[in-house]
Enzyme design. Sequence first.
Site, PDB file in Angstrom:
ATOM      1  CE  LYS A  31      -0.160  -2.446   5.065  1.00 17.40           C
ATOM      2  NZ  LYS A  31      -0.152  -4.005   5.131  1.00 17.40           N
ATOM      3  CE  LYS A  72       2.198  -2.609   2.171  1.00 19.54           C
ATOM      4  NZ  LYS A  72       1.793  -4.253   2.511  1.00 19.54           N
ATOM      5  CG  ASP A  92      -1.225  -6.030   1.929  1.00 25.06           C
ATOM      6  OD1 ASP A  92      -2.681  -6.315   2.024  1.00 25.06           O
ATOM      7  OD2 ASP A  92      -0.517  -5.422   2.447  1.00 25.06           O
TER       8      ASP A  92
END
Length: 225
Positions: free
Chosen positions: A183, A154, A89
Amino acid sequence: MKLEKYIDHTLLKADATLDAIEKLCKEAAEYRFASVCINPTYVTKANELLKDSDVKVCTVIGFPLGANVTDVKIYEAKNALAEGATELDYVLNISDVKNGEFDRVQTEMAAFVGLKDDHPGLVIKVILETCYLTDLEIEKVCEIAKNTKIDFVKTSTGFGSGGATEEAVALMKAAAGSEVEVKASGGVRTKGDAEKYIQLGATRIGTSNGVGIISLTDQTSGSGY
């Protein structure tokens, strides 16, 4: 719905101890979460603890500001992959977005996607930190994500001025389409929170309260990353 499979069980606090990481990994294996999300310094330990489970080891790159140059982020990513991470991430360079330097955003995103050539099955998630972006900026980054074939966009680091919102998740899903997953993270504390974002199209939930979320009662003991 197997709610546990949506959850990245997360501990990214600066003062996280080895005992706390071991507890996180034990919970993740017990509840069969999608992954643990931890700082890079604990990737090796998490990989050891979870080697006999199907829980993925996710770590963060360029965290939490995204302000490192791309070469530094890629070095950090390669090191994490060598130590056993299977999901990354990374925080995009928010200043590049605010400055309209979208070619730089795309070049960096493509560099991360390029890591997949030597790491089959690697999952890359780009953290937008939507609390700092306009709707148009969010849409533009999501379009770049589609163009580069990144796996996820995300919402948040959990360390910015705000976390996931219904508006941001819905906008990201609409802009990313079916090619890129979403996400939601930051302030996701309860089962209701998680289900709300899943209904809006999120396929991963980043939270420090994974155990509470999948329990019968909506606990709020986690920090809500």
